[in-house]
Write a protein that holds these residues in place. Structure first.
Motif, PDB file in Angstrom:
ATOM      1  N   GLY A 131       0.943  16.051  -7.986  1.00  0.00           N
ATOM      2  CA  GLY A 131       1.332  15.515  -9.290  1.00  0.00           C
ATOM      3  C   GLY A 131       2.685  16.032  -9.721  1.00  0.00           C
ATOM      4  N   LEU A 132       2.931  17.309  -9.497  1.00  0.00           N
ATOM      5  CA  LEU A 132       4.206  17.912  -9.842  1.00  0.00           C
ATOM      6  C   LEU A 132       5.332  17.332  -8.981  1.00  0.00           C
ATOM      7  CD1 LEU A 132       5.056  20.106 -11.850  1.00  0.00           C
ATOM      8  CD2 LEU A 132       4.765  21.780 -10.014  1.00  0.00           C
ATOM      9  N   ALA A 133       5.075  17.179  -7.687  1.00  0.00           N
ATOM     10  CA  ALA A 133       6.102  16.708  -6.761  1.00  0.00           C
ATOM     11  C   ALA A 133       6.534  15.281  -7.043  1.00  0.00           C
ATOM     12  CB  ALA A 133       5.608  16.830  -5.322  1.00  0.00           C
ATOM     13  N   THR A 134       5.602  14.437  -7.471  1.00  0.00           N
ATOM     14  CA  THR A 134       5.919  13.022  -7.669  1.00  0.00           C
ATOM     15  C   THR A 134       6.837  12.773  -8.865  1.00  0.00           C
ATOM     16  OG1 THR A 134       3.840  12.759  -8.894  1.00  0.00           O
ATOM     17  CG2 THR A 134       3.820  12.165  -6.554  1.00  0.00           C
ATOM     18  N   GLY A 166      14.177   1.767   7.853  1.00  0.00           N
ATOM     19  CA  GLY A 166      13.861   0.816   8.912  1.00  0.00           C
ATOM     20  C   GLY A 166      12.512   1.052   9.557  1.00  0.00           C
ATOM     21  N   PHE A 167      11.940   2.241   9.362  1.00  0.00           N
ATOM     22  CA  PHE A 167      10.643   2.537   9.955  1.00  0.00           C
ATOM     23  C   PHE A 167       9.493   1.938   9.141  1.00  0.00           C
ATOM     24  CE2 PHE A 167      12.283   6.757  11.976  1.00  0.00           C
ATOM     25  CZ  PHE A 167      13.072   6.017  12.832  1.00  0.00           C
ATOM     26  N   GLY A 168       9.665   1.829   7.841  1.00  0.00           N
ATOM     27  CA  GLY A 168       8.633   1.245   6.990  1.00  0.00           C
ATOM     28  C   GLY A 168       7.350   2.059   6.898  1.00  0.00           C
ATOM     29  N   LEU A 169       7.450   3.393   6.950  1.00  0.00           N
ATOM     30  CA  LEU A 169       6.265   4.249   6.964  1.00  0.00           C
ATOM     31  C   LEU A 169       5.962   4.819   5.581  1.00  0.00           C
ATOM     32  CD1 LEU A 169       6.999   6.194  10.271  1.00  0.00           C
ATOM     33  CD2 LEU A 169       5.309   4.368   9.933  1.00  0.00           C
ATOM     34  N   ALA A 170       4.674   5.015   5.328  1.00  0.00           N
ATOM     35  CA  ALA A 170       4.236   5.600   4.060  1.00  0.00           C
ATOM     36  C   ALA A 170       3.506   6.919   4.252  1.00  0.00           C
ATOM     37  CB  ALA A 170       3.313   4.624   3.315  1.00  0.00           C
ATOM     38  N   PHE A 171       3.037   7.189   5.476  1.00  0.00           N
ATOM     39  CA  PHE A 171       2.252   8.399   5.729  1.00  0.00           C
ATOM     40  C   PHE A 171       2.521   8.883   7.150  1.00  0.00           C
ATOM     41  CE2 PHE A 171      -1.675  10.500   7.239  1.00  0.00           C
ATOM     42  CZ  PHE A 171      -1.793  11.496   6.279  1.00  0.00           C
ATOM     43  N   VAL A 172       2.756  10.187   7.290  1.00  0.00           N
ATOM     44  CA  VAL A 172       3.010  10.797   8.592  1.00  0.00           C
ATOM     45  C   VAL A 172       2.093  12.008   8.733  1.00  0.00           C
ATOM     46  CG1 VAL A 172       4.687  11.925  10.084  1.00  0.00           C
ATOM     47  CG2 VAL A 172       5.411  10.041   8.596  1.00  0.00           C
ATOM     48  N   LYS A 173       1.382  12.047   9.833  1.00  0.00           N
ATOM     49  CA  LYS A 173       0.451  13.142  10.113  1.00  0.00           C
ATOM     50  C   LYS A 173       0.944  13.914  11.334  1.00  0.00           C
ATOM     51  CE  LYS A 173      -3.972  14.816   9.842  1.00  0.00           C
ATOM     52  NZ  LYS A 173      -4.497  15.579   8.706  1.00  0.00           N
ATOM     53  N   LEU A 228       3.854  12.135   2.869  1.00  0.00           N
ATOM     54  CA  LEU A 228       3.531  10.828   2.282  1.00  0.00           C
ATOM     55  C   LEU A 228       4.536  10.501   1.194  1.00  0.00           C
ATOM     56  CD1 LEU A 228       0.352  11.321   0.015  1.00  0.00           C
ATOM     57  CD2 LEU A 228       1.952  13.122   0.619  1.00  0.00           C
ATOM     58  N   ASN A 229       4.635   9.203   0.861  1.00  0.00           N
ATOM     59  CA  ASN A 229       5.546   8.840  -0.210  1.00  0.00           C
ATOM     60  C   ASN A 229       4.856   9.028  -1.563  1.00  0.00           C
ATOM     61  OD1 ASN A 229       4.035   6.474  -0.815  1.00  0.00           O
ATOM     62  ND2 ASN A 229       5.256   5.229   0.582  1.00  0.00           N
ATOM     63  N   SER A 230       5.645   9.006  -2.614  1.00  0.00           N
ATOM     64  CA  SER A 230       5.125   9.335  -3.942  1.00  0.00           C
ATOM     65  C   SER A 230       4.111   8.312  -4.440  1.00  0.00           C
ATOM     66  CB  SER A 230       6.274   9.472  -4.934  1.00  0.00           C
ATOM     67  OG  SER A 230       7.067   8.296  -4.955  1.00  0.00           O
ATOM     68  N   ASP A 231       4.285   7.036  -4.084  1.00  0.00           N
ATOM     69  CA  ASP A 231       3.322   6.020  -4.519  1.00  0.00           C
ATOM     70  C   ASP A 231       1.935   6.308  -3.958  1.00  0.00           C
ATOM     71  OD1 ASP A 231       5.302   4.678  -5.879  1.00  0.00           O
ATOM     72  OD2 ASP A 231       5.755   3.312  -4.228  1.00  0.00           O
ATOM     73  N   LEU A 232       1.880   6.654  -2.678  1.00  0.00           N
ATOM     74  CA  LEU A 232       0.594   6.972  -2.066  1.00  0.00           C
ATOM     75  C   LEU A 232       0.017   8.249  -2.654  1.00  0.00           C
ATOM     76  CD1 LEU A 232      -1.596   6.447   0.044  1.00  0.00           C
ATOM     77  CD2 LEU A 232      -0.146   7.601   1.735  1.00  0.00           C
ATOM     78  N   ALA A 233       0.874   9.231  -2.914  1.00  0.00           N
ATOM     79  CA  ALA A 233       0.394  10.499  -3.463  1.00  0.00           C
ATOM     80  C   ALA A 233      -0.339  10.308  -4.782  1.00  0.00           C
ATOM     81  CB  ALA A 233       1.568  11.459  -3.650  1.00  0.00           C
ATOM     82  N   LEU A 234       0.095   9.362  -5.576  1.00  0.00           N
ATOM     83  CA  LEU A 234      -0.544   9.116  -6.870  1.00  0.00           C
ATOM     84  C   LEU A 234      -1.853   8.351  -6.743  1.00  0.00           C
ATOM     85  CD1 LEU A 234       2.607   8.185  -8.991  1.00  0.00           C
ATOM     86  CD2 LEU A 234       1.278  10.298  -9.128  1.00  0.00           C
ATOM     87  N   SER A 235      -2.110   7.777  -5.580  1.00  0.00           N
ATOM     88  CA  SER A 235      -3.281   6.909  -5.400  1.00  0.00           C
ATOM     89  C   SER A 235      -4.381   7.540  -4.559  1.00  0.00           C
ATOM     90  CB  SER A 235      -2.847   5.591  -4.738  1.00  0.00           C
ATOM     91  OG  SER A 235      -1.844   4.947  -5.489  1.00  0.00           O
ATOM     92  N   ASN A 255      -5.669   2.728   1.423  1.00  0.00           N
ATOM     93  CA  ASN A 255      -4.473   2.384   0.654  1.00  0.00           C
ATOM     94  C   ASN A 255      -3.281   1.902   1.466  1.00  0.00           C
ATOM     95  OD1 ASN A 255      -4.907   3.290  -2.356  1.00  0.00           O
ATOM     96  ND2 ASN A 255      -5.811   4.926  -1.129  1.00  0.00           N
ATOM     97  N   VAL A 256      -3.284   2.102   2.787  1.00  0.00           N
ATOM     98  CA  VAL A 256      -2.081   1.847   3.585  1.00  0.00           C
ATOM     99  C   VAL A 256      -2.433   1.024   4.827  1.00  0.00           C
ATOM    100  CG1 VAL A 256      -0.163   2.929   4.821  1.00  0.00           C
ATOM    101  CG2 VAL A 256      -1.139   4.065   2.824  1.00  0.00           C
TER     102      VAL A 256
END
Length: 419
Positions: A131-134, A166-173, A228-235, A255-256
């Protein structure tokens, strides 16, 4: 050379020079700020791993902000943590996740009929920090505080794929080889001896369901390192127990799209190791219990699977057979690479994990709904300024702590001012 791709994109490390990527990510982060979250117990500050992490972070200009989500037992411990991280060149926030100001905020949220005060552990620490990071960051990475093999390539590899548009990624593990730095033996027992054979057993029992195929595509689904990106972090909802990593992957699945998910190779990796535990409520056995229950809950939610006691009994038998087959394979791999491999101890570990299957399954059938920390969008609906209030609480606690040190106040005096 390993080129294999999975259901999700697999980013291999073929040994390229990472300096150009570091420069590229530094440029990208100037337009889209990044954050790194490190959940930590105070005890981690007294171990060499976190000192090494701090040293390497000083050479990470692509990290815009560092957030330490700290569990501390006293004001003195919190003050010590603020001093410990002060040398970092990044904007650094030490979030006292069980401190008086954060606790007061959660009580305020409880008064608005959203009670998060009952959650403890890493799940809550991560939730608060996200929450703080976003508030400021577009790409957010997280890793644990006990990594022995840490260097600047870890946050680089996690963050870069998210910011390269160009990668279009939302989450990296992250995935990696868990090999002891000094002992030269295979670790990652829960992943190797429980989760991997368990997923094979579940597929054999229920068929190749999309969610099971998705989990099986991760080379190290229990890694504590991701971005992860901020949109995903909030969801994202978060389990508050040892099922955090698997439960988080379930949220990513919800979500993704799979084409926006990747895993990346961090190489050889070592960190603090847990013991097996004296019962299924302790240590790695407790971890296995929580993981299995998280998977069973998600199967019902996402795949409409009906699970009976007969299924649990069959799962126990199938798991044991799969795990024993894997032990033979690990033995060959470890022996070839000159690693220490105690095959007898591995068999004993599987015997303990096998007992957990029945206990966890019966417990799940009795109480199939497991608590999760609601996502941030739910919390913000109840308290729209929660993230800003959380940031203000962190900044105030840090300022009070620094003033306390400058004025030489005693701990009891500072505690009174923080409350």
């Amino acid at each position: 050379m390993d080129y294999k791709q999975e259901l999700i994109t697999t980013v291999h490390d073929f040994g390229r020079n990472l300096e150009p990527l570091s420069e590229r990510l530094t440029q990208l982060s100037q337009r889209e700020p990044t954050a790194l979250i490190i959940p930590a117990l105070y005890a981690e500050l007294e171990r060499p791993a976190l000192t090494n992490i701090r040293y390497h972070l000083c050479a990470c200009p692509f990290v815009s902000q560092v957030i330490i989500s700290l569990y501390a037992d006293s004001v003195e411990q919190y003050a010590s943590a603020v001093r410990f991280f002060a040398p970092l060149p990044q904007k650094t926030l030490v979030l006292w996740e069980n401190g008086p100001r954060v606790s007061a905020l959660l009580e305020d949220l409880k008064d608005r009929n959203l009670d998060l005060t009952t959650y403890r552990g890493k799940g809550r620490a991560v939730w608060l920090a996200l929450g703080l990071a976003t508030l400021e960051s577009r790409a957010i990475a997280l890793h644990d505080a006990d990594i022995v093999t840490y260097d600047a390539s870890y946050p680089l590899k996690l963050l870069y794929p998210l910011l390269e548009q160009g990668f279009g990624l939302a989450f990296v593990k992250a995935y990696y080889a868990r090999i002891g730095s000094e002992s030269r033996c295979l670790y990652g027992r829960v992943a190797r001896l429980f989760l991997t054979p368990m997923l094979d057993a579940l597929i054999e029992l229920f068929g190749s369901l999309p969610y099971l195929r998705y989990l099986s595509a991760y080379r190290y689904p229990l890694s504590g390192e991701f971005a992860l990106n901020s949109d995903l972090a909030l969801s994202m909802r978060f389990p508050a127990n040892w099922g955090l990593e698997v439960g988080m992957l379930a949220e990513v699945y919800r979500n993704v799209a799979t084409k926006r998910i990747a895993q990346i190779d961090l190489g050889v990796f070592d960190h603090k190791h847990q013991n097996l535990g004296a019962s299924s409520q302790q240590g790695l056995r407790k971890m296995c219990r929580d993981i299995l229950q998280s998977i069973l809950q998600t199967l019902i939610e996402l795949e409409r699977v009906t699970i009976s006691l007969e299924d649990i009994l069959a799962l126990r038998v199938k798991y044991c057979r799969e795990a024993q087959d894997f032990i033979r394979q690990y033995f060959v791999d470890a022996s070839f690479n000159g690693l220490i491999y105690d095959r007898h101890q591995e068999e004993l570990t599987v015997d303990l994990f096998e007992q957990v299957v029945l206990e966890a399954g019966k417990d799940y059938l009795d109480a199939p709904i497991r608590g999760q920390i609601p996502d941030w969008t739910r919390a913000l609906a109840a308290m729209p300024t929660l993230r800003e209030d959380l940031r203000a609480a962190v900044e105030q606690e840090t300022a009070e702590t620094l003033r306390w040190e400058a004025e030489g106040l005693r701990e009891t005096q500072l505690e009174q001012q923080l409350q």
